[in-house]
Design a protein around this motif. Structure first.
Motif: not given
Length: 268
Positions: A7-13, A74-81, A126-137
């Motif tokens: 999750y970036i926020t509860p509304d974005i995953k 096709d050998g890839l996981p099911h992945k969505t934003v 996509i880059p924000y999902f790897d942030m360790q800190d809380n994402f600015p609201e």
């Protein structure tokens, strides 16, 4: 289940899983905008179905019954934003606009293909999902508002959906249930979607169908499954997914109890 959600926020995953399939029957409280990265999804609604793959973008409006079946491919996981467009946020946005929704919005999924503006907006998350800190609201709000602005530019009719905030009103019970019996929903949800309390729903249902809701729903689902196996030569393992049963063993047991023979007998 090998399932991961970030999750970036509860509304974005960002959702990712690698199992053979995942099935759920849902009614979303808020609109959901989805961008496919890999895998495949089949969404079944009353009278229609959709198949989505990598690059596809679509909006599932709130308060719509749907069966969602997700597969790796096709050998890839099911992945969505996925981005939730909450009623509270939309009320705030549309509060300053002089718009009036045109009656009840259409009960369908909105498909946007591989639209470059929407793809760019969703991919930028996509880059924000790897942030360790809380994402600015405030940045999350900017991203969601950006997506809504793009939707309004590429599809002016989207305002009729996004600016409609009313709860479901009381509708024809027979017509609704005949179209939506295959969705394995709690009776409370059927009651809400037909504009009734649970007690009123049960009373109206017995009056209209001369049957208890759960018994009627099971019988209708079994009849639909029987029809799909005999007429369309579908396999039981495929049919149970689309006719409201929890799993294959539950379906096979109920089918044999009702018809006197196993669904595999029809397949043969």
């Amino acid at each position: 289940m090998n399932f991961q959600t970030k999750y970036i926020t509860p509304d974005i995953k960002l959702s990712c899983y690698e199992d053979s399939l995942f099935k759920t029957e849902v009614v979303f409280e808020h609109h959901m905008l989805v961008w496919f990265i890999s895998g495949e999804t089949k969404i079944i609604q009353a009278g229609t179905s959709y198949l989505f793959g990598p690059g596809d973008i679509f909006l599932i409006p709130r308060n719509q019954l749907a069966t969602v079946i997700n597969y790796p491919k096709d050998g890839l996981p099911h992945k969505t934003v996925a981005m939730h467009l909450s009623v509270e946020r939309l009320k705030e946005l549309y509060g300053g606009l002089s718009l009036k929704p045109k009656g009840t919005p259409p009960q369908k999924i909105c498909c946007f293909g591989h639209h470059p503006l929407l793809q760019s907006c969703m991919a930028s998350l996509i880059p924000y999902f790897d942030m360790q800190d809380n994402f600015p609201e405030n940045i999350a709000s900017l991203k969601i508002n950006e997506a809504i602005s793009i939707l309004r530019i590429i599809d002016p009719a989207i305002d009729d959906i996004l600016s409609h905030f009313d709860d479901p009103g009381k509708i024809d019970l027979v017509d609704f249930m005949e179209k939506n019996f295959m969705f394995n929903m709690p009776l409370e949800k059927f009651a809400y979607l037909t504009g009734r309390s649970l007690s009123t729903f049960n009373r109206d249902f017995r009056k209209k169908f001369n049957a208890l809701p759960r018994h009627w729903l099971t019988e209708k689902r079994l009849e639909l499954a029987h029809y799909q196996i005999t007429q369309y030569k579908k396999k039981p393992a495929e049919v149970y997914l689309e006719t409201g049963f929890e799993d294959l063993s539950h379906f096979s047991f109920s089918f044999k109890k009702h018809f006197g023979y196993a669904p595999t007998n029809l397949s043969k």
